[in-house]
Design an enzyme around this catalytic site. Structure first.
Site, PDB file in Angstrom:
ATOM      1  N   ASP A 257       0.805  -1.191  -0.109  1.00 26.38           N
ATOM      2  CA  ASP A 257      -0.002  -0.107  -0.036  1.00 26.38           C
ATOM      3  C   ASP A 257       0.888   1.327   0.124  1.00 26.38           C
ATOM      4  O   ASP A 257       1.940   1.301  -0.497  1.00 26.38           O
ATOM      5  CB  ASP A 257      -0.968   0.023   1.224  1.00 26.38           C
ATOM      6  CG  ASP A 257      -2.307   0.533   0.899  1.00 26.38           C
ATOM      7  OD1 ASP A 257      -2.369   1.855   1.157  1.00 26.38           O
ATOM      8  OD2 ASP A 257      -3.218  -0.143   0.939  1.00 26.38           O
TER       9      ASP A 257
ATOM     10  N   HIS B  10      -3.602   6.180   3.558  1.00 26.27           N
ATOM     11  CA  HIS B  10      -4.532   4.821   2.958  1.00 26.27           C
ATOM     12  C   HIS B  10      -3.890   3.617   3.488  1.00 26.27           C
ATOM     13  O   HIS B  10      -4.785   2.828   4.018  1.00 26.27           O
ATOM     14  CB  HIS B  10      -4.422   4.892   1.335  1.00 26.27           C
ATOM     15  CG  HIS B  10      -5.029   3.948   0.760  1.00 26.27           C
ATOM     16  ND1 HIS B  10      -4.866   2.565   0.671  1.00 26.27           N
ATOM     17  CD2 HIS B  10      -6.526   4.277   0.397  1.00 26.27           C
ATOM     18  CE1 HIS B  10      -5.651   1.974   0.022  1.00 26.27           C
ATOM     19  NE2 HIS B  10      -6.793   3.014  -0.037  1.00 26.27           N
TER      20      HIS B  10
ATOM     21  N   ASN C 240     -13.516   0.951  -6.990  1.00 26.61           N
ATOM     22  CA  ASN C 240     -14.576   1.769  -6.692  1.00 26.61           C
ATOM     23  C   ASN C 240     -14.900   2.348  -8.198  1.00 26.61           C
ATOM     24  O   ASN C 240     -14.013   2.702  -9.078  1.00 26.61           O
ATOM     25  CB  ASN C 240     -14.100   2.714  -5.953  1.00 26.61           C
ATOM     26  CG  ASN C 240     -13.703   2.075  -4.461  1.00 26.61           C
ATOM     27  OD1 ASN C 240     -14.197   1.555  -4.135  1.00 26.61           O
ATOM     28  ND2 ASN C 240     -12.145   2.523  -4.235  1.00 26.61           N
TER      29      ASN C 240
ATOM     30  N   SER D  33     -11.416  -0.654  -1.013  1.00 27.19           N
ATOM     31  CA  SER D  33     -10.026  -1.010   0.052  1.00 27.19           C
ATOM     32  C   SER D  33      -9.949  -1.358   1.327  1.00 27.19           C
ATOM     33  O   SER D  33      -9.404  -2.084   1.915  1.00 27.19           O
ATOM     34  CB  SER D  33      -9.169   0.571  -0.163  1.00 27.19           C
ATOM     35  OG  SER D  33      -8.677   0.662  -1.440  1.00 27.19           O
TER      36      SER D  33
END
Length: 365
Positions: free
Chosen positions: A43, A97, A188, A254
């Site tokens: 990530d 994130h 998304n 996520s």
């Protein structure tokens, strides 16, 4: 709804967030908390100093060069103490994130918002830049292989895109061969635009593809889904750690993926002798069915931990000619070779030409 935290860990009672109650994580904690399991978070890095994650984040690695020049560099954690590298290490997160993802997976039970697997370890591998993007899918594949080689039991990929990548797909196959479960988000989309296809790498067959649900058990309106979707988990309005301290509300597949990675860590903790395939089947086979857009349904952590899943039977070996038969066939000028070929074709046909049903091949783009 107020629930009790794990009696197994001797922790006090506290209200539990809706997303943990929705997947029945607290009911699994007396049996498993993720202890002994390492989840790689590929990530934007992870803030190892956040109180909810303190002591849970292992030294990781970064594939992001914060000072790009003519020669791109691969940066390992601790490779250079100078300030220019400060934000390159896996244990820092300039975007936030990865910290949110890690907190949903393994936030401390003593924190305001525990993770699904509060005693799991996090292996941070940074591939997302300061704009939360990656520009080289082969580099992400290399990060996956590094995570496999450095002790990951589960790899969370809260990232993806529209295009296939053969090197990235090969890294996923590498993880599968080494018994590491990969969990990825389906993606998304804009709710006002036509439905998108499931993102790569979630659409690769060996990956556990996760879409997002809301508080009512329906697909979240911007969550991508499709035939490749395996599971769903809460993916909207979740409280997660904020890089630098505190908490924030997050939404997206996520974070649904992170929930399922935490669930996988609990199952691997409860059943350390199980293969990644058994963990996958426990999660998909016990999910709460409902909205068809949610694949097999919303993950049920307590049911998955309590499930009994047998290993798949070994594939039968290909029939082999003995040296005697081989010599005889050669001496017969090919007559027996033709007979042997028919026998071999019959053997392959009986196996359906590949893996056993339910264990699809990795798809290379």
């Amino acid at each position: 709804m107020a629930l009790l935290l794990s009696a197994h860990t001797g922790r006090a009672s506290a209200p539990v967030a809706w997303h943990l109650a929705a997947v029945r994580a607290p009911e699994a904690w007396p049996v498993a908390t993720g202890e002994g399991v390492t989840v790689a978070v590929v990530d934007s890095g992870v803030d190892a100093d956040h109180p909810a994650l303190e002591g849970r984040v292992l030294p990781g690695r970064s594939y992001v060069d914060v000072d790009p020049g003519d020669e791109p560099r691969l940066l390992a954690f601790g490779s250079d103490p100078s300030p220019v590298y400060e934000r390159a290490f896996g244990q820092a997160d300039p975007v936030g994130h990865g910290t949110a993802v890690a907190g949903l997976i393994a936030g401390s039970a003593e924190s305001r918002h525990p993770g699904v697997a509060p005693d799991a370890a996090i292996l941070p591998v940074r591939v997302l830049d300061d704009e939360n993007r990656y520009h080289d899918s082969a580099m992400v594949g290399a990060a996956v292989e590094w995570a496999v080689d450095n002790g990951a039991d589960v790899i969370n990929l809260s990232l993806g895109g529209h295009y296939d990548s053969p090197p990235f797909a090969e890294a996923i196959a590498y993880a599968e061969r080494h018994d590491v479960l990969i969990v990825a988000c389906t993606g998304n989309q804009d709710a006002d635009l036509p439905d998108e296809e499931v993102w790569f790498p979630a659409r690769v067959s060996d990956v556990l593809a996760v879409t997002g649900s809301d508080e009512h058990g329906h697909r979240w309106r911007t969550a991508v889904t499709g035939a490749e979707t395996d599971l769903a988990a809460p993916g909207a309005n979740l409280d997660a750690p904020r890089a630098g301290g505190g908490y924030k509300s997050v939404t997206g597949t996520s974070f649904a993926s992170a929930m399922v990675s935490g669930a996988a860590a609990l199952v691997r903790s409860a059943h350390p002798d199980w293969s990644a395939d058994q963990v996958r089947r426990a999660l998909t086979g016990t999910a709460t069915a409902g909205d068809p857009a949610l694949g097999g349904g919303i993950v049920d952590v307590a049911a998955a931990v309590a499930a009994e899943v047998l290993p798949r039977p070994a594939e039968p070996a290909e029939p082999q000619l003995s040296p005697v038969w081989s010599a005889a066939a050669t001496a017969a000028g090919g007559g027996l070779i033709g007979m042997s070929a028919l026998l071999l074709r019959g053997g392959r046909g009986a196996r359906g030409g590949g893996r056993l049903p339910g264990r699809p091949r990795t798809m290379a783009g």
